[in-house]
Design an enzyme around this catalytic site. Structure first.
Site, PDB file in Angstrom:
ATOM      1  N   SER A 235       0.865  -1.186   0.000  1.00 20.24           N
ATOM      2  CA  SER A 235       0.000   0.000   0.000  1.00 20.24           C
ATOM      3  C   SER A 235       0.893   1.225   0.000  1.00 20.24           C
ATOM      4  O   SER A 235       2.063   1.162   0.407  1.00 20.24           O
ATOM      5  CB  SER A 235      -0.886   0.001   1.246  1.00 20.24           C
ATOM      6  OG  SER A 235      -1.475   1.270   1.461  1.00 20.24           O
TER       7      SER A 235
ATOM      8  N   TYR B 173      -1.755  -1.602  10.221  1.00 20.05           N
ATOM      9  CA  TYR B 173      -1.770  -1.593   8.760  1.00 20.05           C
ATOM     10  C   TYR B 173      -0.444  -1.075   8.207  1.00 20.05           C
ATOM     11  O   TYR B 173       0.156  -1.679   7.310  1.00 20.05           O
ATOM     12  CB  TYR B 173      -2.931  -0.728   8.273  1.00 20.05           C
ATOM     13  CG  TYR B 173      -3.174  -0.794   6.788  1.00 20.05           C
ATOM     14  CD1 TYR B 173      -3.769  -1.912   6.213  1.00 20.05           C
ATOM     15  CD2 TYR B 173      -2.825   0.271   5.957  1.00 20.05           C
ATOM     16  CE1 TYR B 173      -4.002  -1.973   4.852  1.00 20.05           C
ATOM     17  CE2 TYR B 173      -3.059   0.217   4.595  1.00 20.05           C
ATOM     18  CZ  TYR B 173      -3.652  -0.911   4.048  1.00 20.05           C
ATOM     19  OH  TYR B 173      -3.875  -0.971   2.687  1.00 20.05           O
TER      20      TYR B 173
END
Length: 291
Positions: free
Chosen positions: A145, A159
């Protein structure tokens, strides 16, 4: 990799979103694919979609929790037994886990790391030795990401840790796997129309009892897609180009560049002076940037 026809891919999180778009792109160029996904409903929808495209015979599907190492091992054994080879491994399965750090529990850490980071570790450990032994070359795609290289947003510690880990993992194996004609890419998406926000629907029971994120995940699942978010097909096209050209970094959204620059500038400013001779003595295969 220049020739795709006749090759086989294994894609985790492959029944929806970016994973499904990648599977469709692979099949369109003559490959077969196994899509592994924890959601049975997504698997059924994906297979129906391939049937509508007249490509159902090119795709297999398996229900898989990538954090379950024993189940992953059985899936890998079955796929190699059936196809004899895996040429492209796409470690795509991921969850958009988020919540205040003070409310984070071990269940939350174990869930987020188990899926986002250990899912890729499990895939590499179970598939890579057999890919190398097969001698066909191939490619590894790890889906990270932009949160892995930009200043992470609030409430995204788990995350960010996992996605930064995937970037480092991909970078660290690139030179080594080049010796076996296996390319490596890390995809760093920005906002896409996917199901990653449906964390509550992906969280296994073993990670629910003591989670500190119950209310957050319930609200997150109700969030609607923004019309400006990108189509997963755009990411799939970039992945195809990256495999063809053995591109290491695949970044989908240019408007995040400023965030990355700010972070990297702060990191570079923190470096003390280093004598070039000492730098050369470190023996890195990838040279330092030339001024």
């Amino acid at each position: 990799m220049e020739e795709f026809k006749g090759r086989h891919a294994f894609i985790t999180g492959g029944a929806s979103g970016i994973g499904l778009a990648i599977a469709e792109a692979f099949v369109d160029v003559g490959m077969t694919a196994t899509i592994a996904d924890i959601r049975k409903d997504h698997i059924e929808t994906a297979l129906a979609r391939f049937a509508e495209r007249g490509q159902r015979d090119k795709v297999e599907a398996i229900k898989l929790d990538v954090a379950d190492r024993e189940a992953f091992a059985r899936a890998a054994d079955a796929d190699f037994a059936r196809h004899g080879r895996v040429d492209i491994l796409v470690n795509n399965a991921g969850v958009g886990i988020s919540g205040p750090i003070a409310e984070t529990t071990f269940d939350d850490w174990d869930f987020g790391i188990g899926v986002n980071l250990y899912g890729a570790v499990n895939g590499l450990t179970l598939f890579l030795p057999r890919m190398i032994a097969g001698g066909h070359g191939g490619h590894i795609v790890n889906v990270s990401s932009l949160s892995g290289i930009t200043a992470a947003a609030r409430n995204s510690a788990i995350y960010a840790v996992t996605k930064a880990g995937l970037v480092a993992l991909t970078e660290s194996i690139r030179d080594e796997l080049a010796d076996h004609d296996i390319g490596v890419s890390v995809l760093m998406p920005g906002p896409f129309k996917t199901n990653i926000r449906e964390v509550a629907n992906y969280r296994p029971e073993r990670y629910r009892a003591h989670s500190g994120y119950g209310d957050v995940e319930t609200k997150l699942a109700q969030r609607a897609d923004d019309p400006s978010w990108a189509d997963p097909k755009d990411a799939a096209k970039m992945v195809m180009d990256a495999i063809r050209n053995n591109t290491l970094y695949v970044i989908t959204h240019g408007d995040f560049k400023g965030w990355a620059e700010g972070r990297f500038e702060e990191i570079l400013a923190a470096f003390p002076y280093c004598d070039p001779a000492r730098l050369a003595a470190l023996g890195r295969r990838r040279p330092a940037k030339k001024e």
